[in-house]
Design an enzyme around this catalytic site. Sequence first.
Site, PDB file in Angstrom:
ATOM      1  CE1 TYR A 155     -66.021  15.654 116.154  1.00 43.99           C
ATOM      2  CE2 TYR A 155     -64.439  15.605 114.517  1.00 43.99           C
ATOM      3  CZ  TYR A 155     -64.962  16.258 115.568  1.00 43.99           C
ATOM      4  OH  TYR A 155     -64.458  17.372 116.105  1.00 43.99           O
TER       5      TYR A 155
ATOM      6  CB  CYS B  49     -63.569   8.212 105.542  1.00 43.60           C
ATOM      7  SG  CYS B  49     -63.261   8.812 107.224  1.00 43.60           S
TER       8      CYS B  49
ATOM      9  CG  ASN C 173     -60.687  16.344 101.991  1.00 42.26           C
ATOM     10  OD1 ASN C 173     -60.072  16.083 102.967  1.00 42.26           O
ATOM     11  ND2 ASN C 173     -61.993  15.981 101.723  1.00 42.26           N
ATOM     12  N   GLY C 174     -57.371  15.241 101.974  1.00 38.15           N
ATOM     13  CA  GLY C 174     -56.805  13.803 102.142  1.00 38.15           C
ATOM     14  C   GLY C 174     -55.393  13.685 102.377  1.00 38.15           C
TER      15      GLY C 174
ATOM     16  CB  CYS D 141     -56.572   7.887 110.233  1.00 42.62           C
ATOM     17  SG  CYS D 141     -57.229   8.130 108.715  1.00 42.62           S
TER      18      CYS D 141
ATOM     19  CB  CYS E 134     -59.859   4.614 112.536  1.00 42.22           C
ATOM     20  SG  CYS E 134     -61.575   4.961 112.133  1.00 42.22           S
TER      21      CYS E 134
ATOM     22  N   GLY F 131     -62.043  22.404 108.712  1.00 43.07           N
ATOM     23  CA  GLY F 131     -60.345  22.779 108.684  1.00 43.07           C
ATOM     24  C   GLY F 131     -60.550  24.338 109.037  1.00 43.07           C
TER      25      GLY F 131
ATOM     26  CB  CYS G  52     -61.943   3.514 104.789  1.00 40.15           C
ATOM     27  SG  CYS G  52     -60.511   3.418 105.786  1.00 40.15           S
TER      28      CYS G  52
ATOM     29  CG  ASP H 195     -68.683  12.284 117.773  1.00 42.24           C
ATOM     30  OD1 ASP H 195     -67.993  12.332 118.506  1.00 42.24           O
ATOM     31  OD2 ASP H 195     -69.022  13.191 116.964  1.00 42.24           O
TER      32      ASP H 195
ATOM     33  CB  SER I 268     -69.458  15.674 119.157  1.00 45.43           C
ATOM     34  OG  SER I 268     -69.400  15.557 120.614  1.00 45.43           O
TER      35      SER I 268
ATOM     36  CB  CYS J 122     -58.561  20.044 103.431  1.00 44.76           C
ATOM     37  SG  CYS J 122     -56.950  20.034 104.109  1.00 44.76           S
TER      38      CYS J 122
END
Length: 475
Positions: free
Chosen positions: A260, A254, A117-118, A400, A456, A41, A453, A364, A301, A15
């Site tokens: 991306y 992240c 957001n999250g 994730c 993933c 989003g 982080c 990507d 991308s 978001c």
Amino acid sequence: MHDLMIKQERPKDECGVFGLYKHPEAAKITYFGLYALQHRGQESAGISVNRGVDDAIFSHKGMGLVPEIFNMEDLERIEGGSAIGHVRYSTTGDSVLTNAQPFVANHRHRSYAVAHNGNLVNAHILKEELEEQGSIFQTTMDSEVFLHLFIKNLIKGDYESAILKAVSKIEGAYSMVLLTCKGEIIGIKDPNGFRPLALGKLNGHYVLASETCAFDLIQAEFIRELDPGEIVIINEDGIRSIRHPKAAEHKSLCIFEYIYFARPDSTIDGKNVYEMRKAHGRRLAQEAPVEADLVMPFPDSGNYAAIGYAKESGIPFEMGMIRNHYVGRSFIQPTQSMRDFAVRVKLNPVRELIKGKDIIIIEDSIIRGTTAKTRVKALRELGVKKVHMRISCPPHKFPCYYGIDFSSKGELIAAQKSVEELRDYLGLDSLHYLSIEGMLEASGVKNPEQNFCKACFDGNYPVAFDPNFTKQCMG
């Protein structure tokens, strides 16, 4: 119109949030802030405004893109002193209007709104506890859990203590903006710093946004990023900062924001996204050189990593695929046999440029592989001799739980196939991913292992979670 009938290949973002304190055109400026954050989003959007009237908050929300939801009449109707806004892709909760944010709660003739957001990884547990205590939930969003906790503790104290008590309960990834009944704007960032949140100033008015590209559009001055675990309270006395009661051992921004999610013209944690993507491309050329006639991305991308790869390798950069910029979120698919139009309508190859050539495609990421397979097949049919693919991040092998919509291993093709198996599945002559070490070193960040982080890629999750946690667990 029918929704796309194939599973979306690209990872979905979480978001975008925006907040502006006491400005005469708060709603209109928030609209433009959300416009700049639209890439974060595309399911729904909303703006909530405090006009200083009876401690009330007025909102306008809808499903779709920002310009589809708001017109000038809407913005003038909710114009006020302080505003927060949100663009959403659902990572917890259904994609329905009820779950569109900002989420507004009314309590004792006062209103409060939050944009988040999250992902809160313990939201389902907290929701069950709150319901046992009598709380009634209106949505299936994890964001509502935070607002319940905030209001519950607000009864016993001021905003500062209520926020500190609320954040001490929640776990996971969150960058939030909170609008109070008095028009205060509060920015909150989790102690790991998973998601970006920046502070700026517009003609003396403080502003918060997920990315600095929003400041550029509204011509606000960038001040700084919020620190992990920082809470900023903006009111008539100015701005003050307090700290989360639980400090994390390391920052966990992240790294997929750089790869991306974020817009290339944004700066996150002092690093320009465009330049970092080019750096990943340069490192990829060093790790996986190959002879070819040209380097090309699947736009948009892979564009910036492809520029870096071409520059480092000395192989010419070309736009071998042209993107149709007028493709919306859905389009007519008359028959089952025409499903592949969902992929082909977006990109079309330049036949004369690539026919008979050896090409390097820069992407990507590969999440599910369906789109890449269709595009490679189309290139072969056009007479491309050799197709090499280079991916500017490591293989996505782990789900994730912090706000990206690939929440099971079954959705990740790299978790099911080796690189060699995936190469053959996609119909490539060669396939190479950027190494984790290369990705971190190319970031240019000091001690990158302690700053990002990358769960993933390596399965090392900074915040523990319930293994039964899913997108629908709040239902």
